[in-house]
Structure formats: C-alpha cells, structure tokens
Motif scaffolding. Structure first.
Motif, short mmCIF file in Angstrom:
data_model
loop_
_atom_site.label_atom_id
_atom_site.label_comp_id
_atom_site.label_asym_id
_atom_site.label_seq_id
_atom_site.Cartn_x
_atom_site.Cartn_y
_atom_site.Cartn_z
N ALA A 107 0.84 -1.19 0.00
CA ALA A 107 0.00 0.00 0.00
C ALA A 107 0.88 1.25 0.00
N VAL A 108 0.36 2.34 -0.56
CA VAL A 108 1.11 3.58 -0.63
C VAL A 108 1.21 4.20 0.76
N ILE A 109 2.45 4.46 1.19
CA ILE A 109 2.69 5.13 2.47
C ILE A 109 2.64 6.64 2.27
N HIS A 110 3.32 7.13 1.25
CA HIS A 110 3.36 8.54 0.88
C HIS A 110 3.88 8.59 -0.55
N PRO A 111 3.43 9.58 -1.35
CA PRO A 111 3.92 9.65 -2.73
C PRO A 111 5.44 9.71 -2.86
N ASP A 112 6.13 10.19 -1.82
CA ASP A 112 7.59 10.28 -1.88
C ASP A 112 8.28 8.99 -1.44
N VAL A 113 7.52 8.00 -1.00
CA VAL A 113 8.09 6.73 -0.56
C VAL A 113 7.87 5.68 -1.66
N PRO A 114 8.93 5.10 -2.20
CA PRO A 114 8.77 4.11 -3.27
C PRO A 114 7.89 2.93 -2.83
N VAL A 115 7.07 2.47 -3.73
CA VAL A 115 6.21 1.32 -3.47
C VAL A 115 7.01 0.05 -3.73
N ILE A 116 7.02 -0.85 -2.77
CA ILE A 116 7.79 -2.10 -2.89
C ILE A 116 6.85 -3.26 -3.19
N PRO A 117 7.40 -4.40 -3.63
CA PRO A 117 6.56 -5.58 -3.84
C PRO A 117 5.95 -6.07 -2.53
N ASN A 118 4.77 -6.62 -2.62
CA ASN A 118 4.06 -7.23 -1.48
C ASN A 118 3.10 -8.26 -2.02
N ASP A 132 1.04 -5.89 3.88
CA ASP A 132 0.70 -4.47 3.97
C ASP A 132 0.06 -4.02 2.66
N SER A 133 -1.12 -4.53 2.41
CA SER A 133 -1.79 -4.19 1.15
C SER A 133 -3.30 -4.24 1.33
N PHE A 134 -3.96 -3.69 0.34
CA PHE A 134 -5.43 -3.75 0.28
C PHE A 134 -5.86 -4.73 -0.80
N THR A 135 -5.06 -5.75 -1.03
CA THR A 135 -5.37 -6.74 -2.07
C THR A 135 -6.69 -7.44 -1.78
N ILE A 136 -7.53 -7.48 -2.79
CA ILE A 136 -8.80 -8.22 -2.69
C ILE A 136 -8.69 -9.41 -3.64
N PRO A 137 -8.53 -10.61 -3.09
CA PRO A 137 -8.40 -11.79 -3.97
C PRO A 137 -9.65 -11.98 -4.82
N ASP A 138 -9.47 -12.58 -5.97
CA ASP A 138 -10.61 -12.85 -6.85
C ASP A 138 -11.27 -14.17 -6.50
N PRO A 151 1.57 3.03 9.30
CA PRO A 151 1.76 4.35 8.68
C PRO A 151 0.99 4.53 7.38
N TRP A 152 0.63 3.43 6.73
CA TRP A 152 -0.08 3.50 5.45
C TRP A 152 -1.60 3.32 5.61
N LEU A 153 -2.07 3.25 6.86
CA LEU A 153 -3.44 2.79 7.09
C LEU A 153 -4.13 3.63 8.15
N LYS A 154 -5.37 4.03 7.89
CA LYS A 154 -6.21 4.60 8.93
C LYS A 154 -7.39 3.66 9.17
N ALA A 155 -8.04 3.83 10.31
CA ALA A 155 -9.07 2.86 10.73
C ALA A 155 -10.18 2.73 9.70
N GLY A 156 -10.60 3.85 9.12
CA GLY A 156 -11.67 3.79 8.14
C GLY A 156 -11.31 2.98 6.91
N GLU A 157 -10.03 3.04 6.52
CA GLU A 157 -9.60 2.24 5.38
C GLU A 157 -9.61 0.75 5.71
N ALA A 158 -9.28 0.41 6.95
CA ALA A 158 -9.35 -1.00 7.37
C ALA A 158 -10.79 -1.49 7.33
N VAL A 159 -11.72 -0.66 7.79
CA VAL A 159 -13.14 -1.02 7.73
C VAL A 159 -13.56 -1.23 6.28
N ASP A 160 -13.19 -0.31 5.40
CA ASP A 160 -13.57 -0.44 3.99
C ASP A 160 -12.97 -1.69 3.37
N TYR A 161 -11.75 -2.03 3.77
CA TYR A 161 -11.11 -3.24 3.24
C TYR A 161 -11.86 -4.49 3.71
#
Length: 209
Positions: A107-118, A132-138, A151-161
C-alpha cells in the motif's frame, strides 16, 4: 484449521498436517522456538514482517521448511545468505496445504516513498494474509487477517477493506504500532458487514476455525 498469533503480523496456520508460519517480524515474539514447520511465507521485506536474524535461527530449527517470499524480499534475504524461493501473484504452492499467491504491491505510504513488492497468501483456501496491502483476492475469503494500524493505514480504510473482502471471520493483525488497538477493534466490530464476525486473538493464543 488452527491459527496462532505471535503478535503483529506473525501467524501460524495449522491445516491438516501442515504448519505454515507467515511474516515472522521484528514486532512479533514467541515464534522463535517453533519446530515442525512445513513452510515460512514472507509477504514483503519490511523488518516488522521479516526479522532476518531470527528468521535465520528459525530456519536452522526447521531445516525441512520451505521459505517463500516476493522478489524484493528474496533479494534482501540473499544478501544475508538466506535463500528463498521467489513467488509472484498467480502462483500456487503445495506445502502440505495449498497456498495461492495474490497481490503484488505494498500500500502507498506517501507519494515520496517508493512502493515495494508485497504478496498476499491464501492458505488452505481459507485464511488470507494480505501483508501491507489492500489486495482483494478474486476468490471468496473465509478468514481474513485484517491489518489494524500502520503508517499506510487509517481505521476507516481498514473497515472499507474488511467490507470489500467480506470474510466470514476477520482476525485483526498488524496492531503492534498502536498503544491501544482495542479502540480499533471496537470500530471494526461495530462497522463489520453482517456476514463478518470479528475474532480478536491475543498474542500466543490459538483459535480453531
């Protein structure tokens, strides 16, 4: 299937004759003495998911265990003299139970932080650990390891996930950065989909599902 949580994102999944450990990282404790592991799976290279020194000792105690990781983590481990088989989304493993690999990016931490594999792992067709992702399996997810605080997550985003995945059971993980994760657990319980039950697992405890 039995799940044992070793704080933060480290979970032992026992399914049939398999014993699969996921993300033995720096904020997790109690996994170091495990034996009889069939596989160790790492979602990504951050130290709270892969503690290199303790991982090395764990593998020494479990010489038959296969180690799998994304390409970025495998490169970091190789520099430390630890060989891991590289996995990517779409792979299917047999480690005494089935493991399907999903995801691809942290998941994106900040636009200035490179996104790594997960990568995320669906173990035994039932328990999904997204790292550390919002991956939704098919595929349908029966049991979701639900990231709680980061650092990449707020509570509302966890609920939405959780709502997007809609598991039968959500088990909070990735909580060690929070002083009082119970606040988040209460929110998750209150806002969970009708189809989803929240099951909080204390460090060192095991649940059977």
């Amino acid at each position: 299937m039995r799940l044992t949580k070793y704080e933060h994102s480290c979970v032992l999944v026992e399914d049939g004759g398999s014993r699969v450990l996921l993300d033995p990282g720096a904020y997790s404790h109690g996994f170091e003495q495990l034996t009889g592991l069939t596989a160790v799976l790492v979602t990504h290279q951050h130290a709270d998911h892969a503690d290199i020194d303790r991982l090395r000792r764990l593998l020494d105690r479990n010489p038959e265990a296969a180690l799998y990781a994304d390409a970025g983590t495998a490169a970091v481990l190789a520099e430390a003299g630890i060989a891991a088989a590289v996995v990517q989304p779409g792979d299917r493993l047999d480690v005494g139970t089935t493991v399907e690999v999903h995801g691809g990016h942290h998941a994106v931490i900040h636009p200035d932080v490179p996104v790594i594999p997960n990568v995320g792992y669906l173990v035994g067709g039932r328990f999904f650990h997204p790292g550390d992702s919002f991956t939704i399996p098919d595929v349908d997810v029966e049991i979701l390891g639900l990231p709680t605080g980061a650092p990449w997550l707020k509570a509302g985003e966890a609920v939405d996930y959780m709502r997007a995945v809609t598991p039968h059971v959500a088990v909070p993980i990735h909580e060690a950065v929070l002083a009082n994760p119970a606040t988040h657990y209460g929110l998750f319980d209150r806002l969970a989909p009708d189809e989803s039950e929240l099951r909080v697992v204390a460090p060192g405890d095991t649940i059977e599902l």
